[in-house]
Design an enzyme around this catalytic site. Structure first.
Site, PDB file in Angstrom:
ATOM      1  N   LYS A  60       0.832  -1.202   0.000  1.00 44.33           N
ATOM      2  CA  LYS A  60       0.000   0.000   0.000  1.00 44.33           C
ATOM      3  C   LYS A  60       0.870   1.256   0.000  1.00 44.33           C
ATOM      4  O   LYS A  60       0.617   2.211  -0.749  1.00 44.33           O
ATOM      5  CB  LYS A  60      -0.919  -0.013   1.222  1.00 44.33           C
ATOM      6  CG  LYS A  60      -1.989   1.066   1.221  1.00 44.33           C
ATOM      7  CD  LYS A  60      -2.803   1.049   2.506  1.00 44.33           C
ATOM      8  CE  LYS A  60      -3.578  -0.236   2.665  1.00 44.33           C
ATOM      9  NZ  LYS A  60      -4.410  -0.229   3.896  1.00 44.33           N
ATOM     10  N   GLN A 180     -17.712  11.332   4.111  1.00 40.87           N
ATOM     11  CA  GLN A 180     -18.663  10.601   3.287  1.00 40.87           C
ATOM     12  C   GLN A 180     -17.917  10.099   2.054  1.00 40.87           C
ATOM     13  O   GLN A 180     -17.340  10.910   1.319  1.00 40.87           O
ATOM     14  CB  GLN A 180     -19.800  11.515   2.834  1.00 40.87           C
ATOM     15  CG  GLN A 180     -20.553  12.211   3.942  1.00 40.87           C
ATOM     16  CD  GLN A 180     -21.499  13.249   3.376  1.00 40.87           C
ATOM     17  OE1 GLN A 180     -22.612  12.917   2.951  1.00 40.87           O
ATOM     18  NE2 GLN A 180     -21.072  14.495   3.341  1.00 40.87           N
ATOM     19  N   GLU A 181     -17.930   8.808   1.846  1.00 40.02           N
ATOM     20  CA  GLU A 181     -17.251   8.280   0.663  1.00 40.02           C
ATOM     21  C   GLU A 181     -17.879   8.879  -0.590  1.00 40.02           C
ATOM     22  O   GLU A 181     -19.089   8.992  -0.708  1.00 40.02           O
ATOM     23  CB  GLU A 181     -17.329   6.753   0.639  1.00 40.02           C
ATOM     24  CG  GLU A 181     -16.526   6.119   1.760  1.00 40.02           C
ATOM     25  CD  GLU A 181     -16.354   4.626   1.580  1.00 40.02           C
ATOM     26  OE1 GLU A 181     -16.202   4.168   0.424  1.00 40.02           O
ATOM     27  OE2 GLU A 181     -16.360   3.904   2.606  1.00 40.02           O
ATOM     28  N   GLN A 286     -34.278   8.586   1.599  1.00 36.35           N
ATOM     29  CA  GLN A 286     -34.395   7.899   0.316  1.00 36.35           C
ATOM     30  C   GLN A 286     -34.643   6.419   0.592  1.00 36.35           C
ATOM     31  O   GLN A 286     -33.728   5.682   0.951  1.00 36.35           O
ATOM     32  CB  GLN A 286     -33.108   8.081  -0.510  1.00 36.35           C
ATOM     33  CG  GLN A 286     -33.148   7.452  -1.889  1.00 36.35           C
ATOM     34  CD  GLN A 286     -33.849   8.315  -2.912  1.00 36.35           C
ATOM     35  OE1 GLN A 286     -34.187   9.465  -2.641  1.00 36.35           O
ATOM     36  NE2 GLN A 286     -34.072   7.775  -4.084  1.00 36.35           N
ATOM     37  N   GLY A 292     -25.337   0.425   3.985  1.00 37.95           N
ATOM     38  CA  GLY A 292     -24.263  -0.558   4.034  1.00 37.95           C
ATOM     39  C   GLY A 292     -22.958   0.171   4.229  1.00 37.95           C
ATOM     40  O   GLY A 292     -22.919   1.257   4.796  1.00 37.95           O
ATOM     41  N   CYS A 295     -19.086   1.642   7.742  1.00 40.27           N
ATOM     42  CA  CYS A 295     -19.327   2.446   8.953  1.00 40.27           C
ATOM     43  C   CYS A 295     -20.649   2.134   9.631  1.00 40.27           C
ATOM     44  O   CYS A 295     -20.677   1.570  10.722  1.00 40.27           O
ATOM     45  CB  CYS A 295     -19.239   3.932   8.617  1.00 40.27           C
ATOM     46  SG  CYS A 295     -17.586   4.482   8.145  1.00 40.27           S
TER      47      CYS A 295
END
Length: 475
Positions: A60, A180-181, A286, A292, A295
């Site tokens: 990585k 937030q991804e 929504q 999912g 987190c």
């Protein structure tokens, strides 16, 4: 110390502090270069800080050092390469080098669900702290960013006391992340709040200095960044409480979707109507497959487990139902599929043998390649067990999905997935799926049947193109 609330950029002048390294600005390290640590390291280098990203994973670190982000996050690749070239950012596998360099060390490792239980696995936290502490030979600040059970910061203090040299002066603080991804770069550079849990004026001043780049950027854009300065326990609880609230809001509207399905109501209209109430708001209403990712699912379970340990388990009993509602939405897609295909479930469940089902989406949300606890991939696995030929396509998550679910087929394109499909299931809200032409796809499919698992399609447009459309909680 009582500093309940500060509003930047008007932070008191006494917040200035000289970093122990003697550098003009504190030198920052981020321990763990997964999604959280790598994003923070790159963005803080962009803000002008000298930064080291540390990880024990040599592959990585090699990729990051070569300018390759090992996950998908819009805009991060360019910032990585830019800041490597500037010399402000580098990566290392050496605890000793990282300790010698840094003034503020942010712990950004994962806290997954513990094997065989609901609680959080803190072994990566322990490894990071006990790995770097022996090499901290001058005053420094260790700051937790990982999402942890309340009480962890005090435990980290104990680990530091046992592991660090007696001559060193190491303090601990906690400052949770709220990324937030898909929007993480923006969330780091322009956060909607900063929370710090500290025990001393020095730690508070060091954290202000470590965030000054954020405040300076806000000042140029005429914005303010709220700062909440509090105690350890409150800082730890902020993230899990926020995630528990968001999960509850999502499961609430999905519970309403269940009622709408049996009463003939439309959950999208219902959500719009109640969302106009400012006390409720329209975000996270929504209805669809549910939540999912890495987190919300594990965090609400760990929160329940920790509350139970503290004797407050009854207070969070509702989170168990939140979890159950969320998981039920995945099963509902399989039930809908059987109904649409004329194969109602028998005693052993639906039998979809001989039918092709196109699953559009493998990631838990759009604009990421993260498939952790992805509802879409869970549904694909359930459909596969019915005997259906399941073909999955996702714009970014294919490699990760293949490793996690090798038993289904994968298509290289949207059109390849839909060709000859008896049923199309849209399970992640990618723009490519939302904007697809239903008439064109209808020419490719064997049967024009679609399940909109995210309520992200234009139902009228799909029905006008001849599709038998089913949304979640919609008539």
């Amino acid at each position: 110390m009582t500093v309940p609330y500060l509003s930047s950029p008007s932070v008191p002048p006494q917040a200035q502090v000289t970093p122990p390294s003697g550098a003009q600005r504190p030198r920052l390290t981020f321990l763990g270069t997964g999604y959280l640590g790598a994003t923070y390291a790159v963005c803080y280098a962009e803000l002008g800080y000298e930064v080291i990203g540390f990880d024990v994973d040599q592959d990585k670190i090699a990729k990051l050092s070569d300018g390759q982000v090992p996950f998908h996050e819009p805009g991060l690749d360019e910032l990585l390469r830019k800041n490597l070239a500037s010399g402000r950012l580098r990566f290392s596998t050496s605890y000793e080098e990282t300790a010698e360099f840094g003034d503020v060390h942010f712990i950004c490792v994962g806290t997954p669900q513990r094997a065989g239980g609901l609680g959080a696995d803190l072994s990566y936290i322990e490894s990071a702290v006990t790995g770097i502490a022996p090499f901290l030979n001058r005053k420094a600040l260790i700051v937790g960013k990982s999402t942890v059970p309340v009480g962890t910061a005090t435990w980290v203090e104990e680990l530091v006391a046992k592991s660090a040299p007696e001559s060193s002066e190491i303090e601990v603080a906690w400052s949770p992340e709220f990324l937030q991804e898909g929007f993480a770069v923006e969330d780091v550079l322009r956060p909607n709040r900063i929370v710090v849990g500290v025990k001393s004026e020095w730690a508070d001043a060091m954290l202000y200095a470590a965030h000054k780049g954020v405040f300076d950027l806000a000042a140029t854009e005429d914005r303010e960044v709220p700062v909440v300065t509090t105690d350890f326990a409150t800082a730890e609880l902020v993230k899990v409480a926020a995630n528990a609230f968001l999960a509850t809001k999502i499961s609430f509207i999905n519970a309403m979707a269940e009622v709408c399905e049996v009463s003939g109501a439309d959950v999208t209209h219902l959500a719009r109507a109640i969302g106009h109430d400012p006390r409720i708001g329209n975000k996270f209403l929504q209805a669809g497959l549910g939540f999912g990712g890495g987190c919300l699912p594990k965090d609400i379970r760990a929160f329940q487990a920790r509350a139970q340990e503290l004797g407050a388990g009854e207070a969070l009993r509702f989170l168990h139902e939140v979890d159950l509602i969320n998981l039920r939405r995945r099963t509902r897609v399989v039930t809908l599929a059987a109904e649409l295909l004329g194969r109602p479930a028998g005693p052993a469940g639906p039998n979809l043998t001989g039918l092709k089902v196109a699953v559009l989406g493998a990631t838990f949300k759009a604009n990421t390649d993260d498939i952790r606890d992805a509802p879409s991939l869970a549904v694909a696995a359930m459909l596969n067990k019915t005997g259906a030929r399941v073909v999955v396509f996702d714009p970014q998550g294919m490699d990760n999905a293949r490793k996690a679910l090798p038993d289904v087929e994968y298509a290289d394109t949207l059109t390849a997935a839909v060709t000859d499909a008896d049923l199309v299931c849209v399970l992640t809200e990618w723009a490519e799926f939302r904007n697809a032409d239903p008439a064109t796809l209808g020419e490719l499919a064997a049967s024009r049947k679609v399940i909109d698992g995210k309520n992200c399609l234009d139902a009228g447009q799909w029905r006008a193109a001849g599709w038998d459309y089913r949304g979640m909680g919609r008539p």
